[in-house]
Design a protein around this motif. Structure first.
Motif, PDB file in Angstrom:
ATOM      1  N   SER A 212      -1.636  -2.790  -0.316  1.00 43.92           N
ATOM      2  CA  SER A 212      -2.190  -1.464  -0.568  1.00 43.92           C
ATOM      3  C   SER A 212      -1.199  -0.443  -1.109  1.00 43.92           C
ATOM      4  N   HIS A 213       0.100  -0.781  -1.089  1.00 41.79           N
ATOM      5  CA  HIS A 213       1.082   0.176  -1.612  1.00 41.79           C
ATOM      6  C   HIS A 213       2.012  -0.435  -2.653  1.00 41.79           C
ATOM      7  N   PHE A 214       1.594  -1.531  -3.253  1.00 41.45           N
ATOM      8  CA  PHE A 214       2.493  -2.207  -4.190  1.00 41.45           C
ATOM      9  C   PHE A 214       2.292  -1.716  -5.613  1.00 41.45           C
TER      10      PHE A 214
ATOM     11  N   ASP B 152       7.321  -1.119  -2.885  1.00 45.66           N
ATOM     12  CA  ASP B 152       6.345  -0.769  -1.864  1.00 45.66           C
ATOM     13  C   ASP B 152       6.434   0.741  -1.621  1.00 45.66           C
ATOM     14  N   LEU B 153       5.345   1.436  -1.860  1.00 46.31           N
ATOM     15  CA  LEU B 153       5.385   2.895  -1.774  1.00 46.31           C
ATOM     16  C   LEU B 153       4.948   3.415  -0.407  1.00 46.31           C
ATOM     17  N   SER B 154       4.855   2.518   0.584  1.00 51.53           N
ATOM     18  CA  SER B 154       4.249   2.971   1.833  1.00 51.53           C
ATOM     19  C   SER B 154       5.137   3.937   2.628  1.00 51.53           C
ATOM     20  N   SER B 155       6.433   3.848   2.425  1.00 57.54           N
ATOM     21  CA  SER B 155       7.306   4.742   3.198  1.00 57.54           C
ATOM     22  C   SER B 155       7.167   6.192   2.724  1.00 57.54           C
ATOM     23  N   ASN B 156       7.359   7.112   3.647  1.00 58.04           N
ATOM     24  CA  ASN B 156       7.314   8.518   3.268  1.00 58.04           C
ATOM     25  C   ASN B 156       8.596   8.966   2.593  1.00 58.04           C
ATOM     26  N   ASP B 157       9.640   8.166   2.785  1.00 56.91           N
ATOM     27  CA  ASP B 157      10.933   8.542   2.243  1.00 56.91           C
ATOM     28  C   ASP B 157      11.126   7.859   0.887  1.00 56.91           C
ATOM     29  N   ILE B 158      11.337   8.683  -0.122  1.00 58.06           N
ATOM     30  CA  ILE B 158      11.367   8.148  -1.478  1.00 58.06           C
ATOM     31  C   ILE B 158      12.542   7.195  -1.705  1.00 58.06           C
ATOM     32  N   ASN B 159      13.655   7.433  -1.010  1.00 58.68           N
ATOM     33  CA  ASN B 159      14.793   6.523  -1.170  1.00 58.68           C
ATOM     34  C   ASN B 159      14.517   5.151  -0.571  1.00 58.68           C
ATOM     35  N   SER B 160      13.818   5.147   0.563  1.00 56.29           N
ATOM     36  CA  SER B 160      13.520   3.824   1.141  1.00 56.29           C
ATOM     37  C   SER B 160      12.536   3.060   0.263  1.00 56.29           C
TER      38      SER B 160
END
Ligand code: HEC
Length: 717
Positions: A291-293, A314-322
């Protein structure tokens, strides 16, 4: 002069128009081998005249002649071919028509102007005119004085030429020659003429226009725009330096950065950078692991090394660097580092597999086989890793990069074929920068960017070979066709020849929206150089109809970078703009009924607001300008060894040589960059940049060309 007494004949102007019509072809055939204007008098360039141009030339000449000759016939009546006096006065009208037609071609069309051909048309039509007269006259004067009155013809012609009327006509006749001379020798006049040419070649009153979305927001080289599955409220823009930006659609106050891959890219120049991306089809589906790829195709160039990567984030993290740290490079393809012809599209198909367009440059030098390296085609992979009934893990080593975390669908066309890697879906493409799936038929429509002459639109069929490098468009390139092609050949459905402005096809979309019923089922595609948008109708397969419907700003190679359609029927276009200043734009196709002055995109606006930014010479900015526009032919160091140099059929100068530098003045260099090779008796393959690049930019490129010469003097390599 009582007109009603004159007998008129439509037959005569028609015969004359047919003469001029056929003389375009006669002249063309003749000039293929011989020169009308001898080389000893003036060395004219070899101009490539296409069949299409030839056709246009005959239509223009015939039409202009009819426009002059029919009124003349109405005024003077018949007798062109049997009354010496009538013939002589007709000849003045002929000269006016000829001059008008050739001026029209020069000023008001994009036809490659060939002075030899124009001269040949004049010469041959005059000869045939006179012959016609002699034959006709002889037929009429059957009795005693069979050829008795013929001597009158030259006499009458000379008489009418030295009359006041005749002198005026001669002045008119000579005017274009003077204009041509001024065009090649005086920059101000050349600029003026270029303005006139541009003025004559506007997009015209089509029913379509372009609207700038987000007028207040700056975009730095947007290369692709998309919506995520199931989300019609947002838009995602990929900028060439590796940033994916989210905006509300259609209005947004601000940009939200959702992925910043810029640190992964290294140097962004030539055709490098972030090229394409797509969301997993299950993006936004809550219960899916996908769902976040998002899948991104980018180049990583550092010095002499370049790797092209297709990576999952994977865009699931709220932190853009992670988010950046979640990168999984599915493919890492080592290539030589000159940066051109990477391909670029990354698209999930309706079957859920990932399709990727790879350019011919995606290979280390010397490797040509499809069994060794992924390049020059479309590949198809299964990124889900779940269904081993239908897909299998790629086997065997991969010498020229790395592959991981994907399967290969068993029904890929070359599975089991030792000559082609299993990933391939189709072969023989040069630079498949953009393709899309027709949402209705699922056909892949692809723009294959060509080399020196042809651009192609292809419908990609499974397991076919699209003929690069031995055929471009429908014409052999001179490169030998391999003996055993691993797949059946397939030509483009449409090919267009380079003009002064149309030079790099960007694919587009088969329109399936409800919003513009007139576009339904037609292919909307663009050219990157000219920023023109075309509509291709292939409902009649024998007669594919292509027309120009709109034009974005002209930025030379910074024009249109993608054309997409949204679920709601909107068609969006990205305009790349300059690298040095954020002049990129997101445009929306609108029917011109909706065009408002404030929102419409106009090339002139662009010119104004960025002119001042270019006034100072900045070596780095100019180098980039050079790399983008010039190096594919001239080579990154100016040695004449760019990747397209072989295909030009012209000797390229070595800017680093003393010989080049010492024999050219700055103004020589400036004019060739501005006007291109053709008007300066050099190869027409050197394109004109005046009108695309700002005057100041041409100035800076002149300085930069000089600096390329100095590099040699200081460090010899
Ligand atoms: C499509 C290929 C192509 C591109 C792109 C191109 N050129 Fe050229 N250029 C040529 C060719 C071919 C010639 C050789 C013309 C001849 O000598 O007949 C040439 C010649 C030149 C010359 C030398 C003229 C002379 O005096 O011999 C200069 C300077 C030049 N180009 C500058 C540029 C610059 C600056 C750019 C980018 C803005 C550029 N070119 C882009 C093909 C290209």
């Amino acid at each position: 002069m009582n007109m009603s007494n004159k007998r008129i004949s439509l037959f005569e102007p028609i015969i004359q128009s047919l003469i001029i019509f056929s003389c375009v072809y006669v002249g063309y055939t003749f000039t293929l081998t011989y020169d009308i204007i001898p080389k000893s008098i003036i060395r004219l360039p070899e101009v490539h005249v296409s069949t299409n141009d030839l056709w246009k030339l005959s239509i223009i000449f015939t039409t202009v002649f009819l426009l002059f000759l029919i009124p003349k016939q109405l005024i003077s009546g018949r007798g062109v071919f049997f009354k010496p006096k009538r013939f002589a006065s007709e000849y003045l009208v002929y000269l006016c028509a000829y001059t008008t037609a050739s001026m029209y071609v020069f000023l008001a069309t994009t036809i490659n102007y060939d002075p030899q051909l124009i001269a040949a048309i004049g010469l041959f039509s005059t000869i045939i005119y006179f012959l016609f007269f002699i034959i006709w006259y002889a037929k009429k004067e059957t009795e005693k004085s069979k050829f008795g009155g013929l001597y009158l013809v030259p006499f009458e012609v000379i008489k009418s030429l030295v009359s006041v009327k005749g002198v005026l006509v001669l002045i008119y006749f000579i005017f274009p020659l003077l204009l041509g001379k001024a065009f090649t020798s005086d920059r101000d006049i050349a600029n003026l003429i270029t303005q006139v040419r541009i003025w004559f070649n506007p997009i015209g009153n089509t029913a379509w226009g372009l609207n700038t979305l987000y007028p207040g927001i700056e975009f730095s080289q947007p290369i692709l725009v998309k919506q995520a599955p199931g989300d019609s409220e947002n838009l995602y823009v990929l900028e060439r330096d590796g940033k994916i930006i989210k905006l509300q659609y259609p209005n947004s106050e601000k940009k939200e950065l959702i992925l910043d891959a810029s640190s992964l890219l290294g140097e962004v120049e030539a055709e490098n950078g972030a090229l394409g991306f797509d969301f997993h089809p299950e993006f936004n589906q809550r219960n899916s692991i996908n769902s976040h790829f998002v899948y991104l195709y980018y180049t990583e160039k550092r010095g002499e090394e370049q790797v092209n990567k297709i990576s999952r984030f994977d865009l699931s993290s709220n932190d853009i660097n992670s988010r950046l740290e979640t990168e999984i490079p599915l493919l890492s393809l080592n290539r030589n580092a000159e940066g051109f012809h990477n391909g670029g599209s990354v698209e999930f198909g309706p079957d859920g597999y990932l399709y990727i367009g790879l350019g011919e440059g995606v290979h280390p030098k010397g490797i040509t086989s499809y069994s060794e390296v992924l390049r020059s085609g479309v590949i198809r992979i299964d990124v889900d890793l779940t269904n081993t009934d239908t897909s299998f893990l790629p086997e065997g080593s991969f010498d020229h990069g790395n592959r991981q975390d994907y399967l290969i669908p068993k029904d890929n066309p070359f599975v089991g074929n030792p000559d082609v890697m299993d990933e391939f879906w189709a072969l023989g493409l040069r630079n498949p920068f953009r393709f899309t799936f027709d949402p209705k038929t699922t056909e892949i429509w692809l723009g294959d960017v060509g080399s020196a002459v042809w651009e192609e639109v292809n419908i990609i069929e499974k397991g076919k070979h699209y003929q690069f490098p031995f055929i471009e468009g429908r014409h052999p390139t001179g490169k030998e066709k391999p003996e055993n092609l691993p797949a059946p050949e397939q030509g483009p459905i449409y090919a267009y020849e380079h003009s002064a402005y149309d030079r790099a096809v960007i694919g587009g979309v088969v329109y399936r929206g409800d919003k513009f019923p007139e576009l339904y089922g037609k292919y909307i595609f663009a050219d990157n150089y000219s920023a023109k948008i075309f509509l291709l109708d292939n409902s009649d397969k024998e007669n594919i109809d292509v027309k120009l419907i709109a034009q974005g700003s002209q930025y030379a190679q910074r024009g249109i970078s993608s054309v997409i359609q949204l679920e709601n029927g909107d068609v969006l276009i990205t305009l790349l703009g300059a690298a040095s200043t954020p002049t990129g734009e997101i445009l929306s196709l609108i029917s011109s009924d909706d065009v408002t002055d404030s929102g419409s995109s106009d090339a002139n606006d662009e010119d104004n607001h960025s002119q001042s930014e270019y006034l100072e010479y900045d070596k780095e900015i100019t180098r980039q300008l050079y790399v983008v526009n010039c190096s594919r032919c001239h080579g990154s160091e100016g040695r004449g060894d760019g990747p397209d140099s072989d295909a030009l059929g012209a000797e390229l100068p070595d800017f680093t040589s003393h010989e080049f530098q010492s024999s050219r003045t700055d103004s020589d260099i400036y004019s060739v960059i501005e006007k291109g090779g053709a008007p300066l008796q050099m190869s027409p393959m050197m394109p004109p940049w005046g009108g695309f690049l700002k005057d100041a930019e041409i100035d800076h490129l002149t300085t930069y060309t000089r600096e390329l010469g100095k590099i040699e003097a200081t460090d010899q390599h």
